[in-house]
Write an enzyme that holds these catalytic residues in place. Structure first.
Site, PDB file in Angstrom:
ATOM      1  N   CYS A 241       0.784  -1.234   0.000  1.00 64.66           N
ATOM      2  CA  CYS A 241       0.000   0.000   0.000  1.00 64.66           C
ATOM      3  C   CYS A 241       0.822   1.294   0.000  1.00 64.66           C
ATOM      4  O   CYS A 241       0.508   2.204  -0.774  1.00 64.66           O
ATOM      5  CB  CYS A 241      -1.058   0.026   1.102  1.00 64.66           C
ATOM      6  SG  CYS A 241      -0.858  -1.145   2.422  1.00 64.66           S
TER       7      CYS A 241
ATOM      8  N   ARG B  96       6.661 -11.365   5.121  1.00 66.66           N
ATOM      9  CA  ARG B  96       6.162 -11.172   6.485  1.00 66.66           C
ATOM     10  C   ARG B  96       6.816 -12.198   7.389  1.00 66.66           C
ATOM     11  O   ARG B  96       6.888 -13.382   7.043  1.00 66.66           O
ATOM     12  CB  ARG B  96       4.638 -11.328   6.536  1.00 66.66           C
ATOM     13  CG  ARG B  96       3.968 -10.249   5.720  1.00 66.66           C
ATOM     14  CD  ARG B  96       2.468 -10.299   5.847  1.00 66.66           C
ATOM     15  NE  ARG B  96       1.865  -9.339   4.925  1.00 66.66           N
ATOM     16  CZ  ARG B  96       0.564  -9.212   4.707  1.00 66.66           C
ATOM     17  NH1 ARG B  96      -0.286  -9.993   5.369  1.00 66.66           N
ATOM     18  NH2 ARG B  96       0.106  -8.332   3.863  1.00 66.66           N
TER      19      ARG B  96
END
Length: 655
Positions: A351, A380
């Site tokens: 984003c 992640r």
RNA sequence: GCCCGGGUAGCUCAGUUGGUCAGAGCAGGCGCCUUGUAAGCGUCAGGUCGUCGGUUCGAAUCCGACCCCGGGCUCCA
């Protein structure tokens, strides 16, 4: 002595003598029901069969073939598990043991921090069968809280439950364990064994029996990682032997579909140890299927009004400070690297980059909505225990988009977005969807009320106009906006959460995004995060399980395999393959140095959609013998042209 | 990260109480067979028994640490 009037579920009345119990009612209705009865449902609440019925109540006799009956059965089986464990391990204590889908579990703490082994399960199960054979009565008892604390003096988890429940702030997880009105209910069976419980239970342990203990696991007391780790035993329990066998069979079937097993059998993906946990490499066949999935996604996005963008895998800390990821998401991020005096982080999300693209120029309301799309790889740092093949990995690629629009555009944008989402998922054979709408958190959140209302109404009407089943998770949204999650149901009925559509009122604020409105002044856009497949890796894993490795023709890495009957048919087999390849199909030849039967088997095992056999007749007539995947028998003497037409039609239809 | 269970050939697995225990099947290479529908025959090659330390005359086997995998808890796309 007056009589009782009882209303049955069909509306009919029955009169019984005062003091009559659920068991009496069942016996009054018929001997079959009397035998099958588990509990009575009295005005909507489950009750033990030996409790007296109140006059005028609506009563249903519950048997094991209903959900309520099955749940009771499983709960009672959990009690017997606890009974067996406490008998076998003196000094052990027990926490909670609820029914769950397909079965039950019970959490224990063994003396001296002991643990269960798989071998213990057998011993425990044998003891449970003795208790079942003894046909012990489940006896319900009520006492005051103080007395209960004394009764369970040696069992700290039970005491904690009693204290919490009687003080009135029990959470739902514990609510089934005791009553909230200051009295405490427990059950006694076999004389010795007691367990805190509101019930109801089956009349006797003899009503149980179709169960199996499955596995040992660690589980934190009350699901909190700061609390002690307990020993949990999972089991499954069913109304009859057939149902139990059916369940065990389904588990075996699901295991055969395991994408990790199929990924390795079909040579799609592997996880070399040297890469580290949660990191996969894609072999040529897997990569081919992935490319087909991505090509399809790109084509749909291209047609759907998206602009394609790319962004790097790392960025300086300032970006993550600004976006708030370092404040809220640092635990999930890979650690930073220092380069040239600056600190860089691998990206956990795309984003902020898409925001940077939006910010690269002055935006007008005429430009909106603006939809940036990227197959963006993110990293992640997942907890090591959470990693699971392709379904949960540490590096994955989101089919990610961020849509920037005016508040006015939100409803239409959401509605077309949801349609788009479902349409893409349907192309992969998913037909059943279940959505969840998560609304504003009760605690802290950002954004004006009007914006939240607009967004939630927009999401709701998008769901309704799409005709989608959905549940509402009140307060379940993120602090920065509401969302819709979409689950698909796979070929064997399992749900998978894939898509998410998430409003964000926070990032536009943090990055001070704006556009120039028709009025000439600056306004803040609304941002929508959305992923349809979620992660390409995960989606691929779900597809493998959904299709059980047998990819539909349009996705199959090898679509046709041509088998010459003998060496002399090799040239014809190659010409068939060449025709197929020229028509854009993925085809190979498996030469005749092994017997035909063995090669047919190899083709079937590899789940190739069409295994063609060509011999003398075929070479003479320009035909093939087609072994279509899933067909009972081969289809002989099929003209090659006709076969090609069929293939084209099936690829077109994504079959 | 925490609890439990595992890591033996590319894959699936045997290896009894530490002493020819480094094995089988499949897959792979090479021969023979020339095959009309789910495993033809022979032969060869393959392993630092997850890694590193320790105990022992001797360790795949016992102990410790670490790495990785699986099932849970927590978390999540």
């Amino acid at each position: 002595m007056s009589d009782l009037t009882i209303i049955l579920p069909d509306g009919s009345m029955r009169t019984l003598p005062e003091g009559a119990t659920g068991a009496d009612l069942a016996a009054d209705i018929g001997p079959g029901l009397s035998k099958a009865a588990i509990i009575a449902n009295v005005d909507g609440d489950g009750r033990d069969l030996d409790r007296a019925l109140p006059d005028g109540a609506t009563v249903a006799i519950v048997t094991a073939d209903s959900d309520e009956g099955l749940q009771t059965l499983r709960h009672s089986t959990a009690h017997v598990l606890a009974q067996a464990v406490l008998e076998l391990w003196p000094g052990a204590t027990y926490a909670i043991g609820p029914p769950i889908e397909h079965g039950f579990y019970y959490d224990f703490e063994l003396p001296g921090g002991g643990t269960f082994s798989d071998d213990d399960l057998e011993v425990i199960e044998d003891r449970m069968r003795l208790i079942v054979d003894a046909d012990q009565v489940f006896e319900r008892c009520e006492i005051g809280a103080d007395e209960a604390l004394e009764l369970f003096a040696d069992h700290r988890f039970k005491r904690e439950i009693i204290e919490q429940v009687t003080s009135g702030d029990a959470d739902t997880e514990l609510a089934g364990e005791a009553a909230a009105d200051g009295t405490v209910t427990y059950y006694r069976n076999g004389g010795e064994f007691i367990d805190l419980c509101t019930g109801p239970h089956v009349p006797t342990t003899g009503h149980l029996g179709h169960f199996a203990l499955q596995k040992v696991a660690g589980a934190y007391w009350r699901g909190d990682e700061r609390q002690p780790m307990l020993q949990r035993i999972y089991g499954t329990a069913w109304a009859d032997k057939k149902a139990l066998k059916g369940h065990l069979h389904r588990l075996a079937e699901a295991e055969k579909r395991d994408h990790r097993r199929l990924a390795s059998e079909l040579d799609l993906v592997s996880w070399p140890e040297a890469l580290g946990p949660g990191l996969a490499v894609w072999h040529p066949k897997g990569a081919l299927v992935r490319k087909l999935i991505e090509d399809y996604s790109r084509a749909r996005h291209e047609a759907g009004g998206y602009d394609f963008v790319y962004s790097p895998h790392i960025a300086k800390s300032i970006l993550w400070e600004k976006s708030g990821h370092l404040d809220f998401y640092a635990d999930g991020m890979y650690p930073p690297m220092e380069v040239d005096g600056a600190t860089y982080y691998p990206k956990p999300m795309n984003c902020p980059f898409h925001v940077a693209i939006f910010q690269s120029g002055q935006r007008s309301y005429r430009d909106l909505p603006r939809r940036f799309f990227e197959l963006g790889a993110v990293y992640r740092y997942e907890l090591s225990g959470a990693i699971h093949g392709l379904l949960r990995s540490r590096g994955f690629t989101q089919d990610d988009s961020h849509i920037f629009c005016t508040p006015d555009q939100v409803p239409d944008e959401l509605s077309s977005l949801l349609d788009f989402t479902l349409s893409v998922l349907r192309a992969f054979g998913f037909e059943d969807f279940q959505a969840k709408l998560s609304t504003r958190p009760f605690e802290k959140s950002v954004g004006e009320d009007a914006l939240w209302d607009l967004a939630i109404d927009g999401l709701r009407s998008a769901l309704e106009s799409a005709g989608l089943d959905y549940v509402v998770d009140e307060g379940g949204g993120a602090f920065y906006g509401p969302k819709i999650d979409v689950d698909v149901t796979d070929a064997i009925g399992r749900p998978w959460q894939l898509s998410t559509i998430q409003l964000d009122f926070n990032l536009p604020e943090r990055f001070q995004l704006d556009y120039v409105g028709a009025d000439g002044s600056r306004h803040r856009p609304v941002m929508i995060h959305r992923a349809l497949m979620g992660s390409i890796e995960r989606f691929f894993g779900v597809l493998i399980e959904h299709y059980a490795g047998a990819f539909p023709l349009w996705l199959a890495p090898e679509q046709v395999r041509v088998l010459p009957v003998a060496d002399e048919h090799q040239a014809y087999a190659e010409s068939v393959r060449d025709h197929l390849v020229a028509a854009q199909f993925r085809a190979t030849v498996d030469p005749a140095d092994e017997p035909l039967g063995k090669r047919v088997r190899a083709g079937k095992v590899a789940k190739v959609p069409h295994v063609l056999v060509v011999g003398d007749d075929d070479a003479a007539n320009g035909t093939v013998g087609d072994n279509a995947r899933g067909a009972e028998a081969p289809e002989r003497d099929l003209p090659l042209d006709e076969f090609l037409e069929r293939l084209s039609a099936n690829v077109e239809a994504r079959l």
